[in-house]
Design a protein around this motif. Structure first.
Motif, PDB file in Angstrom:
ATOM      1  N   UNK A   1       0.811  -1.225   0.000  1.00 24.03           N
ATOM      2  CA  UNK A   1       0.000   0.000   0.000  1.00 24.03           C
ATOM      3  C   UNK A   1       0.845   1.277   0.000  1.00 24.03           C
ATOM      4  N   UNK A   2       2.165   1.123   0.074  1.00 22.87           N
ATOM      5  CA  UNK A   2       3.044   2.293   0.222  1.00 22.87           C
ATOM      6  C   UNK A   2       3.328   2.921  -1.138  1.00 22.87           C
ATOM      7  N   UNK A   3       3.139   4.251  -1.209  1.00 19.64           N
ATOM      8  CA  UNK A   3       3.437   5.020  -2.417  1.00 19.64           C
ATOM      9  C   UNK A   3       4.428   6.112  -2.035  1.00 19.64           C
ATOM     10  N   UNK A   4       5.744   5.811  -2.068  1.00 19.46           N
ATOM     11  CA  UNK A   4       6.731   6.810  -1.626  1.00 19.46           C
ATOM     12  C   UNK A   4       6.797   8.011  -2.565  1.00 19.46           C
ATOM     13  N   UNK A   5       6.917   9.168  -1.974  1.00 15.97           N
ATOM     14  CA  UNK A   5       7.068  10.424  -2.725  1.00 15.97           C
ATOM     15  C   UNK A   5       5.989  10.580  -3.795  1.00 15.97           C
ATOM     16  N   UNK A   6       4.776  10.300  -3.398  1.00 15.20           N
ATOM     17  CA  UNK A   6       3.641  10.426  -4.321  1.00 15.20           C
ATOM     18  C   UNK A   6       3.119  11.852  -4.362  1.00 15.20           C
ATOM     19  N   UNK A   7       3.497  12.677  -3.374  1.00 13.40           N
ATOM     20  CA  UNK A   7       2.943  14.030  -3.286  1.00 13.40           C
ATOM     21  C   UNK A   7       4.052  15.081  -3.348  1.00 13.40           C
ATOM     22  N   UNK A   8       3.735  16.192  -3.932  1.00 10.54           N
ATOM     23  CA  UNK A   8       4.674  17.306  -4.012  1.00 10.54           C
ATOM     24  C   UNK A   8       4.534  18.164  -2.751  1.00 10.54           C
ATOM     25  N   UNK A   9       4.782  17.527  -1.627  1.00 13.84           N
ATOM     26  CA  UNK A   9       4.607  18.188  -0.329  1.00 13.84           C
ATOM     27  C   UNK A   9       5.734  17.698   0.576  1.00 13.84           C
ATOM     28  N   UNK A  10       6.681  18.573   0.874  1.00 12.79           N
ATOM     29  CA  UNK A  10       7.862  18.158   1.630  1.00 12.79           C
ATOM     30  C   UNK A  10       7.498  17.623   3.014  1.00 12.79           C
ATOM     31  N   UNK A  11       6.419  18.129   3.603  1.00  9.95           N
ATOM     32  CA  UNK A  11       6.041  17.675   4.950  1.00  9.95           C
ATOM     33  C   UNK A  11       5.352  16.311   4.918  1.00  9.95           C
ATOM     34  N   UNK A  12       4.591  16.031   3.855  1.00 10.93           N
ATOM     35  CA  UNK A  12       3.848  14.759   3.772  1.00 10.93           C
ATOM     36  C   UNK A  12       3.948  14.207   2.341  1.00 10.93           C
ATOM     37  N   UNK A  13       5.144  13.725   1.990  1.00  5.87           N
ATOM     38  CA  UNK A  13       5.359  13.304   0.596  1.00  5.87           C
ATOM     39  C   UNK A  13       4.803  11.916   0.256  1.00  5.87           C
ATOM     40  N   UNK A  14       4.610  11.057   1.267  1.00  2.00           N
ATOM     41  CA  UNK A  14       4.246   9.659   0.988  1.00  2.00           C
ATOM     42  C   UNK A  14       2.721   9.475   1.049  1.00  2.00           C
ATOM     43  N   UNK A  15       2.286   8.343   0.505  1.00  2.00           N
ATOM     44  CA  UNK A  15       0.849   8.059   0.503  1.00  2.00           C
ATOM     45  C   UNK A  15       0.611   6.612   0.921  1.00  2.00           C
ATOM     46  N   UNK A  16      -0.355   6.419   1.793  1.00  2.00           N
ATOM     47  CA  UNK A  16      -0.797   5.070   2.155  1.00  2.00           C
ATOM     48  C   UNK A  16      -2.105   4.807   1.405  1.00  2.00           C
ATOM     49  N   UNK A  17      -2.058   3.849   0.493  1.00  2.99           N
ATOM     50  CA  UNK A  17      -3.256   3.552  -0.302  1.00  2.99           C
ATOM     51  C   UNK A  17      -4.303   2.817   0.533  1.00  2.99           C
ATOM     52  N   UNK A  18      -3.896   2.234   1.659  1.00  2.14           N
ATOM     53  CA  UNK A  18      -4.863   1.504   2.493  1.00  2.14           C
ATOM     54  C   UNK A  18      -5.846   2.474   3.151  1.00  2.14           C
ATOM     55  N   UNK A  19      -5.291   3.544   3.731  1.00  8.46           N
ATOM     56  CA  UNK A  19      -6.171   4.538   4.382  1.00  8.46           C
ATOM     57  C   UNK A  19      -6.377   5.762   3.486  1.00  8.46           C
ATOM     58  N   UNK A  20      -5.747   5.750   2.306  1.00  7.74           N
ATOM     59  CA  UNK A  20      -5.860   6.835   1.332  1.00  7.74           C
ATOM     60  C   UNK A  20      -5.510   8.181   1.974  1.00  7.74           C
ATOM     61  N   UNK A  21      -4.293   8.248   2.524  1.00 11.99           N
ATOM     62  CA  UNK A  21      -3.864   9.473   3.206  1.00 11.99           C
ATOM     63  C   UNK A  21      -2.369   9.703   2.994  1.00 11.99           C
ATOM     64  N   UNK A  22      -2.015  10.996   2.950  1.00 11.86           N
ATOM     65  CA  UNK A  22      -0.608  11.368   2.829  1.00 11.86           C
ATOM     66  C   UNK A  22       0.035  11.385   4.208  1.00 11.86           C
ATOM     67  N   UNK A  23       1.340  11.125   4.252  1.00 12.41           N
ATOM     68  CA  UNK A  23       2.047  11.199   5.536  1.00 12.41           C
ATOM     69  C   UNK A  23       3.528  11.488   5.297  1.00 12.41           C
ATOM     70  N   UNK A  24       4.199  11.931   6.388  1.00 10.24           N
ATOM     71  CA  UNK A  24       5.613  12.305   6.302  1.00 10.24           C
ATOM     72  C   UNK A  24       6.532  11.232   6.862  1.00 10.24           C
ATOM     73  N   UNK A  25       7.823  11.493   6.781  1.00  6.08           N
ATOM     74  CA  UNK A  25       8.809  10.505   7.226  1.00  6.08           C
ATOM     75  C   UNK A  25       8.632  10.109   8.692  1.00  6.08           C
ATOM     76  N   UNK A  26       8.276  11.086   9.541  1.00  4.92           N
ATOM     77  CA  UNK A  26       8.174  10.778  10.968  1.00  4.92           C
ATOM     78  C   UNK A  26       7.072   9.771  11.248  1.00  4.92           C
ATOM     79  N   UNK A  27       6.136   9.617  10.320  1.00  2.00           N
ATOM     80  CA  UNK A  27       5.021   8.671  10.520  1.00  2.00           C
ATOM     81  C   UNK A  27       5.267   7.339   9.817  1.00  2.00           C
ATOM     82  N   UNK A  28       6.452   7.124   9.256  1.00  2.00           N
ATOM     83  CA  UNK A  28       6.757   5.827   8.629  1.00  2.00           C
ATOM     84  C   UNK A  28       6.588   4.731   9.666  1.00  2.00           C
ATOM     85  N   UNK A  29       5.811   3.701   9.347  1.00  2.00           N
ATOM     86  CA  UNK A  29       5.505   2.664  10.322  1.00  2.00           C
ATOM     87  C   UNK A  29       6.573   1.574  10.315  1.00  2.00           C
ATOM     88  N   UNK A  30       6.852   1.068  11.513  1.00  2.00           N
ATOM     89  CA  UNK A  30       7.775  -0.067  11.666  1.00  2.00           C
ATOM     90  C   UNK A  30       6.972  -1.352  11.814  1.00  2.00           C
TER      91      UNK A  30
END
Ligand code: SF4
Length: 206
Positions: free
Chosen positions: A153-182
């Motif tokens: 579900x991970x779409x890295x650097x899908x958004x042109x937004x330095x604060x929230x560049x990534x996208x989770x297709x599961x919850x359909x939401x953008x997020x930033x590096x600090x929220x990368x899940x382990x």
């Protein structure tokens, strides 16, 4: 920073995390392994003992002893595995869930220290930790983790937004590096052939 200095830094933080976890476990009348099992069951849901042993990187005798103690204390019960009639799952009871909540509470000192960091530093820290854990996972030095960087579900650097560049297709939401899940409960393994391209897309933008 040299590798030895990095090891020293990780060791200092690891000591604090271990010490806090041991204190929490002791206060609840648990061993650290028992507390870890409860935390894993809370994160993964009902699980087989073999899965728990692999997750925690402990031997079968160690997990068996800890599970026996948790059964005696009433924190877990056995239940049939709906996917395999011969297998048994462990699941939390309400008291086990309460203890699990306590076990996953982070040390207040760490939370307070993280709050003092600028957002960019928190992003960089999480990004570095994810990269380190992935490298250890690839080297088979640690158990497989349910990380964003290995998720379908991970779409890295899908958004042109330095604060929230990534996208989770599961919850359909953008997020930033600090929220990368382990360890994400919604993680779904990416196809083997997709792993390297996924990592390349994630890591090409520092
Ligand atoms: S489902 Fe979880 S692991 Fe996968 S991309 Fe979303 S947040 Fe990350």
């Amino acid at each position: 920073m040299t590798h030895s200095q990095t090891m020293e830094a990780l060791s200092r933080i690891g000591t604090l995390l271990r010490s806090f976890a041991w204190q929490q476990a002791e206060a609840a009348g648990l061993t650290p392994t028992q507390a870890q099992i409860l935390a894993r069951l809370a994160a993964r849901g009902p699980s087989r003992t073999g899965t728990l042993a692999a997750d925690l990187g402990v031997t079968q005798p160690t997990i068996s002893d800890a599970v026996a103690a948790l059964l005696r204390k009433g924190h877990v019960v056995r239940a049939p595995d709906p996917e395999d009639g011969r297998a048994v799952l462990l699941r939390l009871t309400s008291s086990g869930r309460q203890e699990a909540e306590a076990a996953i509470t982070p040390p207040p000192a760490i939370v307070a220290a993280l709050e003092t960091l600028p957002a960019a530093d928190r992003d960089a820290l999480q990004r570095g930790l994810v990269s380190l854990i992935r490298a250890l996972q690839v080297a088979r030095a640690i158990p497989v983790q349910r990380m964003c960087v290995t998720c379908a579900h991970f779409r890295p650097h899908a958004h042109d937004d330095a604060a929230r560049p990534h996208h989770c297709a599961f919850v359909d939401a953008a997020f930033g590096d600090a929220a990368l899940r382990i360890d994400c409960g919604d993680h779904e393994d990416a196809a083997e052939d997709d792993l390297a391209p996924l990592w390349a897309r994630f890591s090409k933008v520092a």
